[in-house]
Design a protein around this motif. Sequence first.
Motif, PDB file in Angstrom:
ATOM      1  N   ARG A 163      14.782   8.068   7.823  1.00 25.70           N
ATOM      2  CA  ARG A 163      14.123   9.357   8.088  1.00 25.70           C
ATOM      3  C   ARG A 163      13.119   9.239   9.232  1.00 25.70           C
ATOM      4  N   MET A 164      12.383   8.134   9.271  1.00 33.76           N
ATOM      5  CA  MET A 164      11.417   7.927  10.351  1.00 33.76           C
ATOM      6  C   MET A 164      12.136   7.773  11.695  1.00 33.76           C
ATOM      7  N   THR A 165      13.223   7.041  11.688  1.00 36.23           N
ATOM      8  CA  THR A 165      13.988   6.837  12.912  1.00 36.23           C
ATOM      9  C   THR A 165      14.598   8.151  13.392  1.00 36.23           C
ATOM     10  N   ASP A 166      15.222   8.885  12.484  1.00 35.75           N
ATOM     11  CA  ASP A 166      15.852  10.158  12.843  1.00 35.75           C
ATOM     12  C   ASP A 166      14.821  11.175  13.333  1.00 35.75           C
ATOM     13  N   GLY A 167      13.657  11.215  12.673  1.00 36.06           N
ATOM     14  CA  GLY A 167      12.614  12.178  13.031  1.00 36.06           C
ATOM     15  C   GLY A 167      11.729  11.732  14.179  1.00 36.06           C
ATOM     16  N   ARG A 168      11.878  10.472  14.593  1.00 33.44           N
ATOM     17  CA  ARG A 168      11.106   9.898  15.699  1.00 33.44           C
ATOM     18  C   ARG A 168       9.593   9.968  15.440  1.00 33.44           C
ATOM     19  N   PHE A 169       9.197   9.555  14.234  1.00 32.98           N
ATOM     20  CA  PHE A 169       7.779   9.437  13.922  1.00 32.98           C
ATOM     21  C   PHE A 169       7.522   8.089  13.272  1.00 32.98           C
ATOM     22  N   ARG A 170       6.258   7.651  13.291  1.00 34.51           N
ATOM     23  CA  ARG A 170       5.930   6.286  12.874  1.00 34.51           C
ATOM     24  C   ARG A 170       5.072   6.196  11.631  1.00 34.51           C
ATOM     25  N   HIS A 171       4.627   7.315  11.097  1.00 35.39           N
ATOM     26  CA  HIS A 171       3.734   7.318   9.933  1.00 35.39           C
ATOM     27  C   HIS A 171       4.274   8.279   8.882  1.00 35.39           C
ATOM     28  N   MET A 172       4.274   7.824   7.627  1.00 34.10           N
ATOM     29  CA  MET A 172       4.741   8.691   6.545  1.00 34.10           C
ATOM     30  C   MET A 172       3.813   8.565   5.336  1.00 34.10           C
ATOM     31  N   PRO A 173       3.172   9.672   4.965  1.00 39.14           N
ATOM     32  CA  PRO A 173       2.327   9.649   3.765  1.00 39.14           C
ATOM     33  C   PRO A 173       3.176   9.467   2.508  1.00 39.14           C
ATOM     34  N   VAL A 174       2.578   8.797   1.539  1.00 38.12           N
ATOM     35  CA  VAL A 174       3.246   8.564   0.258  1.00 38.12           C
ATOM     36  C   VAL A 174       2.559   9.451  -0.773  1.00 38.12           C
ATOM     37  N   LEU A 175       3.348  10.308  -1.416  1.00 33.76           N
ATOM     38  CA  LEU A 175       2.838  11.210  -2.440  1.00 33.76           C
ATOM     39  C   LEU A 175       3.434  10.863  -3.787  1.00 33.76           C
ATOM     40  N   GLU A 176       2.585  10.885  -4.791  1.00 37.56           N
ATOM     41  CA  GLU A 176       3.051  10.715  -6.170  1.00 37.56           C
ATOM     42  C   GLU A 176       2.499  11.884  -6.966  1.00 37.56           C
ATOM     43  N   GLU A 177       3.402  12.749  -7.424  1.00 38.76           N
ATOM     44  CA  GLU A 177       3.017  13.974  -8.123  1.00 38.76           C
ATOM     45  C   GLU A 177       2.008  14.774  -7.302  1.00 38.76           C
ATOM     46  N   GLN A 178       2.309  14.963  -6.029  1.00 36.01           N
ATOM     47  CA  GLN A 178       1.524  15.745  -5.079  1.00 36.01           C
ATOM     48  C   GLN A 178       0.163  15.146  -4.737  1.00 36.01           C
TER      49      GLN A 178
END
Length: 173
Positions: free
Chosen positions: A126-141
Amino acid sequence: MPESYRPHLRKDDAPQRTSSQSVVSNTAPGRARVSEVLAGKDVTLYTISPEQTLHRAVEMLRDHRIGALLVTDIDAKLVGILSERDIVRKLADAPGRTLPHRVEEVMTRAVETCAPDDLLRDVLQRMTDGRFRHMPVLEEQHLTGLVTIGDLVHFRLRQLELEALHMKQLIVG
């Protein structure tokens, strides 16, 4: 003839053999999860409010030596992400007048997130396809972490080093 009456055979004395190739060894990297990456890193979350200025954001990025800030509202709910790339785009649009702008004017609002149980290979794709380097991690919002492409690559390199060590041990004995 029952097994208990089987005579002793020469193969009974042979040491048990192992194999370097197995279903587990060949698929383990594909089963790694985001939670494993978070377990091995500092999970301090650096956040900023949408009302803050880009000047404050740039100071935070510099001081913490990071590439993105999570933008949260008063209830600590994720409302966006502000990356170095977002700031550079604004800098190109408003040279010399960038720093007074508010974070909410520049941040990315449509934030891709993942969960601790997500597979690393899916997150990396998903990061490669979206061309972004940071992804927040959410657990139950609720924000529980942030993974970067660097985190994922570093984690995989450690896995490869461990696999190489296991192979060396199998060969050397």
